[in-house]
Write a protein that holds these residues in place. Structure first.
Motif, PDB file in Angstrom:
ATOM      1  N   ALA A   7       0.832  -1.209   0.000  1.00  0.00           N
ATOM      2  CA  ALA A   7       0.000   0.000   0.000  1.00  0.00           C
ATOM      3  C   ALA A   7       0.866   1.259   0.000  1.00  0.00           C
ATOM      4  O   ALA A   7       0.585   2.212  -0.742  1.00  0.00           O
ATOM      5  CB  ALA A   7      -0.940  -0.005   1.199  1.00  0.00           C
ATOM      6  N   THR A   8       1.920   1.263   0.791  1.00  0.00           N
ATOM      7  CA  THR A   8       2.807   2.425   0.843  1.00  0.00           C
ATOM      8  C   THR A   8       3.521   2.608  -0.491  1.00  0.00           C
ATOM      9  O   THR A   8       3.629   3.725  -1.002  1.00  0.00           O
ATOM     10  CB  THR A   8       3.829   2.272   1.985  1.00  0.00           C
ATOM     11  OG1 THR A   8       3.119   2.153   3.221  1.00  0.00           O
ATOM     12  CG2 THR A   8       4.771   3.465   2.055  1.00  0.00           C
ATOM     13  N   ARG A   9       3.998   1.512  -1.073  1.00  0.00           N
ATOM     14  CA  ARG A   9       4.668   1.590  -2.363  1.00  0.00           C
ATOM     15  C   ARG A   9       3.725   2.158  -3.420  1.00  0.00           C
ATOM     16  O   ARG A   9       4.096   3.042  -4.198  1.00  0.00           O
ATOM     17  CB  ARG A   9       5.169   0.205  -2.798  1.00  0.00           C
ATOM     18  CG  ARG A   9       5.993   0.244  -4.093  1.00  0.00           C
ATOM     19  CD  ARG A   9       6.490  -1.134  -4.495  1.00  0.00           C
ATOM     20  NE  ARG A   9       5.414  -2.062  -4.813  1.00  0.00           N
ATOM     21  CZ  ARG A   9       4.725  -2.072  -5.959  1.00  0.00           C
ATOM     22  NH1 ARG A   9       4.993  -1.211  -6.898  1.00  0.00           N
ATOM     23  NH2 ARG A   9       3.773  -2.955  -6.159  1.00  0.00           N
ATOM     24  N   THR A  10       2.481   1.705  -3.427  1.00  0.00           N
ATOM     25  CA  THR A  10       1.495   2.204  -4.384  1.00  0.00           C
ATOM     26  C   THR A  10       1.225   3.693  -4.153  1.00  0.00           C
ATOM     27  O   THR A  10       1.125   4.467  -5.117  1.00  0.00           O
ATOM     28  CB  THR A  10       0.191   1.395  -4.285  1.00  0.00           C
ATOM     29  OG1 THR A  10       0.481   0.030  -4.604  1.00  0.00           O
ATOM     30  CG2 THR A  10      -0.879   1.921  -5.222  1.00  0.00           C
ATOM     31  N   GLU A  11       1.129   4.114  -2.905  1.00  0.00           N
ATOM     32  CA  GLU A  11       0.906   5.533  -2.594  1.00  0.00           C
ATOM     33  C   GLU A  11       2.078   6.387  -3.071  1.00  0.00           C
ATOM     34  O   GLU A  11       1.877   7.475  -3.633  1.00  0.00           O
ATOM     35  CB  GLU A  11       0.698   5.723  -1.093  1.00  0.00           C
ATOM     36  CG  GLU A  11      -0.615   5.191  -0.583  1.00  0.00           C
ATOM     37  CD  GLU A  11      -0.716   5.228   0.930  1.00  0.00           C
ATOM     38  OE1 GLU A  11       0.117   5.903   1.585  1.00  0.00           O
ATOM     39  OE2 GLU A  11      -1.636   4.594   1.470  1.00  0.00           O
ATOM     40  N   LEU A  12       3.298   5.919  -2.875  1.00  0.00           N
ATOM     41  CA  LEU A  12       4.476   6.666  -3.322  1.00  0.00           C
ATOM     42  C   LEU A  12       4.536   6.731  -4.848  1.00  0.00           C
ATOM     43  O   LEU A  12       4.855   7.783  -5.423  1.00  0.00           O
ATOM     44  CB  LEU A  12       5.752   6.037  -2.765  1.00  0.00           C
ATOM     45  CG  LEU A  12       5.910   6.093  -1.247  1.00  0.00           C
ATOM     46  CD1 LEU A  12       7.160   5.335  -0.821  1.00  0.00           C
ATOM     47  CD2 LEU A  12       5.933   7.524  -0.741  1.00  0.00           C
ATOM     48  N   PHE A  17       3.743   9.845  -9.819  1.00  0.00           N
ATOM     49  CA  PHE A  17       3.018  10.012 -11.080  1.00  0.00           C
ATOM     50  C   PHE A  17       2.318  11.365 -11.115  1.00  0.00           C
ATOM     51  O   PHE A  17       2.419  12.099 -12.101  1.00  0.00           O
ATOM     52  CB  PHE A  17       2.005   8.883 -11.268  1.00  0.00           C
ATOM     53  CG  PHE A  17       1.091   9.107 -12.441  1.00  0.00           C
ATOM     54  CD1 PHE A  17       1.522   8.842 -13.726  1.00  0.00           C
ATOM     55  CD2 PHE A  17      -0.191   9.596 -12.260  1.00  0.00           C
ATOM     56  CE1 PHE A  17       0.686   9.068 -14.822  1.00  0.00           C
ATOM     57  CE2 PHE A  17      -1.032   9.828 -13.333  1.00  0.00           C
ATOM     58  CZ  PHE A  17      -0.592   9.561 -14.617  1.00  0.00           C
ATOM     59  N   ARG A  18       1.615  11.714 -10.029  1.00  0.00           N
ATOM     60  CA  ARG A  18       0.909  12.994  -9.989  1.00  0.00           C
ATOM     61  C   ARG A  18       1.889  14.153 -10.128  1.00  0.00           C
ATOM     62  O   ARG A  18       1.608  15.144 -10.812  1.00  0.00           O
ATOM     63  CB  ARG A  18       0.090  13.121  -8.710  1.00  0.00           C
ATOM     64  CG  ARG A  18      -1.156  12.238  -8.689  1.00  0.00           C
ATOM     65  CD  ARG A  18      -2.059  12.541  -7.506  1.00  0.00           C
ATOM     66  NE  ARG A  18      -1.440  12.249  -6.237  1.00  0.00           N
ATOM     67  CZ  ARG A  18      -1.499  11.072  -5.613  1.00  0.00           C
ATOM     68  NH1 ARG A  18      -2.170  10.070  -6.161  1.00  0.00           N
ATOM     69  NH2 ARG A  18      -0.904  10.902  -4.451  1.00  0.00           N
ATOM     70  N   ARG A  19       3.055  14.036  -9.507  1.00  0.00           N
ATOM     71  CA  ARG A  19       4.064  15.097  -9.614  1.00  0.00           C
ATOM     72  C   ARG A  19       4.605  15.192 -11.048  1.00  0.00           C
ATOM     73  O   ARG A  19       4.815  16.288 -11.559  1.00  0.00           O
ATOM     74  CB  ARG A  19       5.190  14.841  -8.622  1.00  0.00           C
ATOM     75  CG  ARG A  19       6.144  16.002  -8.533  1.00  0.00           C
ATOM     76  CD  ARG A  19       7.029  15.884  -7.335  1.00  0.00           C
ATOM     77  NE  ARG A  19       7.971  16.978  -7.303  1.00  0.00           N
ATOM     78  CZ  ARG A  19       8.921  17.087  -6.410  1.00  0.00           C
ATOM     79  NH1 ARG A  19       9.056  16.180  -5.462  1.00  0.00           N
ATOM     80  NH2 ARG A  19       9.757  18.100  -6.437  1.00  0.00           N
ATOM     81  N   HIS A  23       4.230  18.427 -13.392  1.00  0.00           N
ATOM     82  CA  HIS A  23       5.428  19.015 -13.998  1.00  0.00           C
ATOM     83  C   HIS A  23       5.246  19.170 -15.508  1.00  0.00           C
ATOM     84  O   HIS A  23       5.542  20.229 -16.078  1.00  0.00           O
ATOM     85  CB  HIS A  23       6.644  18.136 -13.683  1.00  0.00           C
ATOM     86  CG  HIS A  23       7.912  18.629 -14.270  1.00  0.00           C
ATOM     87  ND1 HIS A  23       8.617  19.678 -13.725  1.00  0.00           N
ATOM     88  CD2 HIS A  23       8.609  18.235 -15.365  1.00  0.00           C
ATOM     89  CE1 HIS A  23       9.693  19.908 -14.454  1.00  0.00           C
ATOM     90  NE2 HIS A  23       9.708  19.036 -15.457  1.00  0.00           N
ATOM     91  N   LEU A  24       4.745  18.133 -16.164  1.00  0.00           N
ATOM     92  CA  LEU A  24       4.552  18.192 -17.613  1.00  0.00           C
ATOM     93  C   LEU A  24       3.478  19.197 -17.998  1.00  0.00           C
ATOM     94  O   LEU A  24       3.580  19.853 -19.047  1.00  0.00           O
ATOM     95  CB  LEU A  24       4.216  16.802 -18.162  1.00  0.00           C
ATOM     96  CG  LEU A  24       5.349  15.782 -18.082  1.00  0.00           C
ATOM     97  CD1 LEU A  24       4.860  14.417 -18.526  1.00  0.00           C
ATOM     98  CD2 LEU A  24       6.555  16.225 -18.893  1.00  0.00           C
ATOM     99  N   ARG A  67      -5.868  11.084 -22.279  1.00  0.00           N
ATOM    100  CA  ARG A  67      -5.045  12.248 -22.633  1.00  0.00           C
ATOM    101  C   ARG A  67      -5.429  13.465 -21.807  1.00  0.00           C
ATOM    102  O   ARG A  67      -4.567  14.229 -21.376  1.00  0.00           O
ATOM    103  CB  ARG A  67      -5.172  12.556 -24.121  1.00  0.00           C
ATOM    104  CG  ARG A  67      -4.351  11.638 -24.988  1.00  0.00           C
ATOM    105  CD  ARG A  67      -4.421  12.057 -26.436  1.00  0.00           C
ATOM    106  NE  ARG A  67      -3.446  11.315 -27.220  1.00  0.00           N
ATOM    107  CZ  ARG A  67      -3.253  11.487 -28.507  1.00  0.00           C
ATOM    108  NH1 ARG A  67      -3.976  12.382 -29.176  1.00  0.00           N
ATOM    109  NH2 ARG A  67      -2.354  10.786 -29.151  1.00  0.00           N
ATOM    110  N   GLU A  68      -6.715  13.663 -21.577  1.00  0.00           N
ATOM    111  CA  GLU A  68      -7.150  14.810 -20.789  1.00  0.00           C
ATOM    112  C   GLU A  68      -6.635  14.723 -19.355  1.00  0.00           C
ATOM    113  O   GLU A  68      -6.304  15.741 -18.751  1.00  0.00           O
ATOM    114  CB  GLU A  68      -8.671  14.945 -20.820  1.00  0.00           C
ATOM    115  CG  GLU A  68      -9.146  16.260 -20.257  1.00  0.00           C
ATOM    116  CD  GLU A  68     -10.586  16.590 -20.589  1.00  0.00           C
ATOM    117  OE1 GLU A  68     -11.171  17.400 -19.854  1.00  0.00           O
ATOM    118  OE2 GLU A  68     -11.114  16.057 -21.585  1.00  0.00           O
ATOM    119  N   ILE A  69      -6.527  13.516 -18.818  1.00  0.00           N
ATOM    120  CA  ILE A  69      -5.971  13.332 -17.481  1.00  0.00           C
ATOM    121  C   ILE A  69      -4.516  13.791 -17.457  1.00  0.00           C
ATOM    122  O   ILE A  69      -4.077  14.470 -16.520  1.00  0.00           O
ATOM    123  CB  ILE A  69      -6.106  11.863 -17.034  1.00  0.00           C
ATOM    124  CG1 ILE A  69      -7.575  11.546 -16.747  1.00  0.00           C
ATOM    125  CG2 ILE A  69      -5.228  11.552 -15.826  1.00  0.00           C
ATOM    126  CD1 ILE A  69      -7.889  10.072 -16.635  1.00  0.00           C
TER     127      ILE A  69
END
Length: 101
Positions: A7-12, A17-19, A23-24, A67-69
């Motif tokens: 669970a922690t690995r998935t959260e990280l 990914f969100r970062r 950034h992009l 793509r919109e995401i």
């Protein structure tokens, strides 16, 4: 390094990914073709991988929604506002670097 539970690995991974996506979205000056030429992937690749992950879970997510995401807006809108025509040098570099089947 301490062993991470699943669970922690998935959260990280999700936070990373969100970062990356944030950034992009902020670096609209960076063209997809330049990303492809330097890193071998671009925003479209990332959205395709997102769609592949949704497909693997049986979720209904089409290419444009994925793509919109990634782009934070409809792809056509982002493309019109931020994507420039690839130069002959960029196109040649892409042709040279892409995998050949």
């Amino acid at each position: 390094m301490a062993e991470l539970d699943e669970a922690t690995r998935t959260e990280l991974e999700a936070a990373a990914f969100r970062r990356l996506v944030s950034h992009l979205r902020n670096r609209t000056d960076v063209q997809n073709i330049d990303m492809m030429n330097l890193a071998g992937f671009c925003r479209n690749c990332l959205s395709n991988w997102y769609k592949d992950a949704a497909d693997a879970r049986g979720l209904d997510l089409d290419k444009e929604a994925a793509r919109e995401i990634v782009y934070g807006m409809p792809y056509a809108q982002w493309k019109a506002a931020h994507q420039s025509e690839a130069s002959p040098a960029q196109t040649a570099a892409f042709e040279k670097a892409k995998p050949h089947e």
